[in-house]
Design a protein around this motif. Structure first.
Motif, PDB file in Angstrom:
ATOM      1  N   ARG A   1       0.822  -1.204   0.000  1.00 42.60           N
ATOM      2  CA  ARG A   1       0.000   0.000   0.000  1.00 42.60           C
ATOM      3  C   ARG A   1       0.859   1.259   0.000  1.00 42.60           C
ATOM      4  O   ARG A   1       0.519   2.254  -0.650  1.00 42.60           O
TER       5      ARG A   1
ATOM      6  N   ASP B   1      -6.152 -19.122  -3.241  1.00 40.02           N
ATOM      7  CA  ASP B   1      -4.757 -19.282  -2.834  1.00 40.02           C
ATOM      8  C   ASP B   1      -4.191 -20.554  -3.467  1.00 40.02           C
ATOM      9  O   ASP B   1      -4.605 -21.664  -3.103  1.00 40.02           O
TER      10      ASP B   1
ATOM     11  N   MET C   1     -12.090  -7.810  -4.697  1.00 38.32           N
ATOM     12  CA  MET C   1     -11.500  -7.436  -3.417  1.00 38.32           C
ATOM     13  C   MET C   1     -11.720  -8.521  -2.370  1.00 38.32           C
ATOM     14  O   MET C   1     -10.863  -8.768  -1.525  1.00 38.32           O
ATOM     15  N   ASN C   2     -12.862  -9.188  -2.445  1.00 33.75           N
ATOM     16  CA  ASN C   2     -13.168 -10.240  -1.473  1.00 33.75           C
ATOM     17  C   ASN C   2     -12.301 -11.480  -1.661  1.00 33.75           C
ATOM     18  O   ASN C   2     -12.237 -12.341  -0.781  1.00 33.75           O
TER      19      ASN C   2
ATOM     20  N   GLY D   1      -9.134 -11.402  -1.852  1.00 30.83           N
ATOM     21  CA  GLY D   1      -7.863 -11.192  -1.168  1.00 30.83           C
ATOM     22  C   GLY D   1      -7.793 -11.959   0.140  1.00 30.83           C
ATOM     23  O   GLY D   1      -8.781 -12.136   0.840  1.00 30.83           O
ATOM     24  N   LYS D   2      -6.597 -12.391   0.448  1.00 29.58           N
ATOM     25  CA  LYS D   2      -6.365 -13.107   1.704  1.00 29.58           C
ATOM     26  C   LYS D   2      -5.477 -12.260   2.596  1.00 29.58           C
ATOM     27  O   LYS D   2      -4.468 -11.725   2.148  1.00 29.58           O
ATOM     28  N   SER D   3      -5.828 -12.164   3.860  1.00 27.18           N
ATOM     29  CA  SER D   3      -5.055 -11.342   4.792  1.00 27.18           C
ATOM     30  C   SER D   3      -3.931 -12.132   5.428  1.00 27.18           C
ATOM     31  O   SER D   3      -3.640 -11.984   6.607  1.00 27.18           O
TER      32      SER D   3
ATOM     33  N   SER E   1      -4.692  -9.325   0.001  1.00 27.03           N
ATOM     34  CA  SER E   1      -5.627  -8.234   0.268  1.00 27.03           C
ATOM     35  C   SER E   1      -4.916  -6.887   0.220  1.00 27.03           C
ATOM     36  O   SER E   1      -5.464  -5.890  -0.257  1.00 27.03           O
ATOM     37  N   ALA E   2      -3.677  -6.858   0.717  1.00 28.50           N
ATOM     38  CA  ALA E   2      -2.897  -5.620   0.674  1.00 28.50           C
ATOM     39  C   ALA E   2      -2.559  -5.240  -0.764  1.00 28.50           C
ATOM     40  O   ALA E   2      -2.568  -4.062  -1.126  1.00 28.50           O
ATOM     41  N   LYS E   3      -2.282  -6.239  -1.589  1.00 29.95           N
ATOM     42  CA  LYS E   3      -1.941  -5.969  -2.988  1.00 29.95           C
ATOM     43  C   LYS E   3      -3.159  -5.467  -3.763  1.00 29.95           C
ATOM     44  O   LYS E   3      -3.037  -4.601  -4.641  1.00 29.95           O
ATOM     45  N   LEU E   4      -4.325  -5.996  -3.448  1.00 31.26           N
ATOM     46  CA  LEU E   4      -5.537  -5.520  -4.109  1.00 31.26           C
ATOM     47  C   LEU E   4      -5.879  -4.105  -3.644  1.00 31.26           C
ATOM     48  O   LEU E   4      -6.363  -3.281  -4.435  1.00 31.26           O
ATOM     49  N   ALA E   5      -5.626  -3.815  -2.379  1.00 29.60           N
ATOM     50  CA  ALA E   5      -5.824  -2.440  -1.897  1.00 29.60           C
ATOM     51  C   ALA E   5      -4.869  -1.497  -2.616  1.00 29.60           C
ATOM     52  O   ALA E   5      -5.242  -0.375  -2.997  1.00 29.60           O
TER      53      ALA E   5
END
Length: 287
Positions: free
Chosen positions: A164, A191, A212-213, A215-217, A229-233
């Motif tokens: 980000r 994944d 966006m959903n 994404g994995k945290s 999830s960070a990469k999609l953000a």
């Protein structure tokens, strides 16, 4: 195939490259992989030789601190992380300065915090500094100031990860391409480490809520912090600001040259400039 969109990447002039800790370190020890860093610097120096402007957002300060202090386990407490970052950031920049000098390039250190971006005056000064550094022909090497903001843990006053942060930098300086080098080939429908049936997604024209959903945290390494999830953000910030973005595997840094040669490497997120884009809204509310 998305040949037409890929070919356009050849013409990108102002490029932000983010490389994660897992791509800079040896897998088993977590120590800095100097051979790989040297190859990265060679690739970036060659891009400079082509007349491109390059900003490098580099993780690895805490990993470098671990190596310097002889610790092979990840620090747990905030104070440990800050101390490791203080030692490691100096060590990391020493490596970058020395190796860039071998290719007649000058590296400049830029440490940012979220507060820098939130403050209008600080943000304006940071933007001017980047512009001046690029005008002078240097290669800014950016990291979050972990000693102050401890980006390795989720706090309100930090970016949370360099994915980000790199997107914020790309938006701030008006970059036209952001390349995220990670330990995964790109975006998958699931994944791939856990689902062998996950399909690879080569091109993303629009970032939807459904995407966006996906994404994995989670992170797949012992040294990194940013999951998908960070990469999609980051992709949302970059593409809304008018910057194309590619997620690619940083296992072999030569992939940067292949991406800029128009080869189908990684996942390409196409820019779709949002006229209502406001960087402060993303920083204050989207994290």
């Amino acid at each position: 195939m998305n040949i037409e969109e890929r070919v356009k990447l050849k013409d990108k002039k102002r490029i932000v490259i983010k490389i994660g800790s897992s791509s800079l370190t040896h897998t088993h020890t977590g120590d800095l992989n100097l051979m790989k860093i040297e190859k990265l610097i060679r690739v970036i120096s060659d891009l400079k030789g082509q007349g491109k402007e390059v900003v490098l957002v580099s993780s690895g300060a805490i990993a470098a601190g671990r190596q310097a202090l002889g610790r092979h386990t990840r620090p747990v407490t905030i104070s440990e992380k800050q101390a490791f970052a203080a030692v490691g950031q100096a060590r990391l920049m020493m490596v970058y300065q020395k190796l860039f000098a071998e290719y007649n390039q000058i590296a400049a250190q830029v440490l940012l915090t979220k507060n820098t971006m939130v403050s209008e005056n600080s943000r304006f000064n940071a933007q001017n500094t980047f512009d001046e550094l690029l005008k002078l022909g240097t290669i800014p090497v950016v990291n979050e100031n972990d000693t102050v903001s401890t980006s390795e843990i989720p706090l309100v006053d930090n970016f949370g990860d360099n994915d980000r942060l790199s997107a914020v930098v790309a938006a701030l300086i008006g970059a036209d391409l952001l390349i995220l080098l990670s330990d995964i080939d790109g975006l998958y429908s699931d994944d791939p480490r856990q689902n062998s049936d996950a399909s690879f997604i080569s091109l993303v024209r629009e970032i939807t809520p459904e995407l966006m959903n996906m994404g994995k945290s989670t992170s797949g390494s012992d040294v990194g912090t940013g999951g998908m999830s960070a990469k999609l953000a980051a992709a949302r910030i970059a593409t809304d600001s008018g910057c194309d973005m590619v997620i690619a595997n940083g296992d072999h840094v030569e992939i940067i040259s292949q991406i800029l040669a128009g080869q189908e490497k990684g996942t390409l997120f196409l820019a779709h400039p949002n006229h209502d884009f406001d960087l402060m809204t993303y920083i204050n509310y989207e994290y």
